[in-house]
Write an enzyme that holds these catalytic residues in place. Sequence first.
Site, PDB file in Angstrom:
ATOM      1  N   CYS A  86      45.311  41.014  42.633  1.00 49.74           N
ATOM      2  CA  CYS A  86      44.745  42.353  42.830  1.00 49.74           C
ATOM      3  C   CYS A  86      44.154  42.825  41.508  1.00 49.74           C
ATOM      4  O   CYS A  86      44.886  43.086  40.554  1.00 49.74           O
ATOM      5  CB  CYS A  86      45.836  43.309  43.317  1.00 49.74           C
ATOM      6  SG  CYS A  86      45.265  45.009  43.418  1.00 49.74           S
ATOM      7  N   HIS A  94      36.596  44.989  31.957  1.00 44.66           N
ATOM      8  CA  HIS A  94      37.565  43.902  31.950  1.00 44.66           C
ATOM      9  C   HIS A  94      37.704  43.275  33.343  1.00 44.66           C
ATOM     10  O   HIS A  94      37.748  42.059  33.495  1.00 44.66           O
ATOM     11  CB  HIS A  94      38.924  44.475  31.511  1.00 44.66           C
ATOM     12  CG  HIS A  94      39.806  43.492  30.828  1.00 44.66           C
ATOM     13  ND1 HIS A  94      39.799  43.289  29.475  1.00 44.66           N
ATOM     14  CD2 HIS A  94      40.745  42.651  31.332  1.00 44.66           C
ATOM     15  CE1 HIS A  94      40.689  42.366  29.164  1.00 44.66           C
ATOM     16  NE2 HIS A  94      41.276  41.967  30.274  1.00 44.66           N
TER      17      HIS A  94
HETATM   18  C1  DLZ Z   1      44.531  42.413  31.444  1.00 45.79           C
HETATM   19  C2  DLZ Z   1      44.407  42.682  32.912  1.00 45.79           C
HETATM   20  C3  DLZ Z   1      43.799  43.876  33.364  1.00 45.79           C
HETATM   21  C4  DLZ Z   1      43.247  44.902  32.436  1.00 45.79           C
HETATM   22  N1  DLZ Z   1      43.711  44.154  34.661  1.00 45.79           N
HETATM   23  C5  DLZ Z   1      44.195  43.267  35.554  1.00 45.79           C
HETATM   24  C6  DLZ Z   1      44.099  43.523  36.946  1.00 45.79           C
HETATM   25  O1  DLZ Z   1      43.634  44.571  37.415  1.00 45.79           O
HETATM   26  N2  DLZ Z   1      44.565  42.575  37.795  1.00 45.79           N
HETATM   27  C7  DLZ Z   1      45.100  41.390  37.357  1.00 45.79           C
HETATM   28  O2  DLZ Z   1      45.498  40.556  38.192  1.00 45.79           O
HETATM   29  N3  DLZ Z   1      45.226  41.134  36.041  1.00 45.79           N
HETATM   30  C8  DLZ Z   1      44.796  42.026  35.139  1.00 45.79           C
HETATM   31  N4  DLZ Z   1      44.911  41.778  33.802  1.00 45.79           N
HETATM   32  C9  DLZ Z   1      45.648  40.560  33.365  1.00 45.79           C
HETATM   33  C10 DLZ Z   1      44.786  39.290  33.337  1.00 45.79           C
HETATM   34  O3  DLZ Z   1      44.572  38.774  34.639  1.00 45.79           O
HETATM   35  C11 DLZ Z   1      45.502  38.176  32.515  1.00 45.79           C
HETATM   36  O4  DLZ Z   1      46.800  37.997  33.016  1.00 45.79           O
HETATM   37  C12 DLZ Z   1      45.582  38.516  31.033  1.00 45.79           C
HETATM   38  O5  DLZ Z   1      44.316  38.813  30.515  1.00 45.79           O
HETATM   39  C13 DLZ Z   1      46.178  37.344  30.242  1.00 45.79           C
HETATM   40  O6  DLZ Z   1      45.336  36.198  30.332  1.00 45.79           O
END
Ligand code: DLZ
Length: 168
Positions: A86, A94
């Site tokens: 999600c 990002h």
């Molecule tokens: C860092 C991050 C952000 C800002 N938002 C989400 C998100 O909405 N959904 C999600 O699954 N993961 C997010 N992450 C984490 C990144 O997927 C990842 O785990 C980190 O950047 C470490 O590689």
Amino acid sequence: MASRDASPSLVNLPDGSSFKIGIVVSQWNADITDALLKGAQDTLLQSGVLADNIEVLYVPGSFELPWGARQIMKPGKRDAVICLGCIIQGETRHDEYIASAVASGIMQLGLMSGVPVIFGVLTTNTEEQAKDRAGGKHGNKGAEAAAAALQMAYVRTGDSTTKKRIGY
Ligand code: DLZ
């Protein structure tokens, strides 16, 4: 705008009793991904997949889903892999980079491995939109991902085209 009827059917799915399915789950926005996981598991079990033949692997975030999918598919051990995540829009872009990388990684992995890898990742503007798609008014996209996995596993293992005669 697409209607709910555009989603794959959750009825008349292939018999899953011989399938081994991997599910990779992102722990970011865990309340949503837990609901997606439940939807996926329920659909697989209802279609005859044995509980012992469903392996679940958790990864930190959606960005790690392709790596997790590669890990869980181990050659010959999975008929399909479902990726659940999600990604919710934030103040920066990002989310766009993560979603793009995940979609690309999942597609590449499926094509290179020959194992269907299913994109069950929500990419929403708000948390409410995500809830609507994780057991809310827009259904459960985890269940739909599981339906796609069953259909792809069936196509792969029971591929009728390979039984057709080629040539004259
Ligand atoms: C860092 C991050 C952000 C800002 N938002 C989400 C998100 O909405 N959904 C999600 O699954 N993961 C997010 N992450 C984490 C990144 O997927 C990842 O785990 C980190 O950047 C470490 O590689």
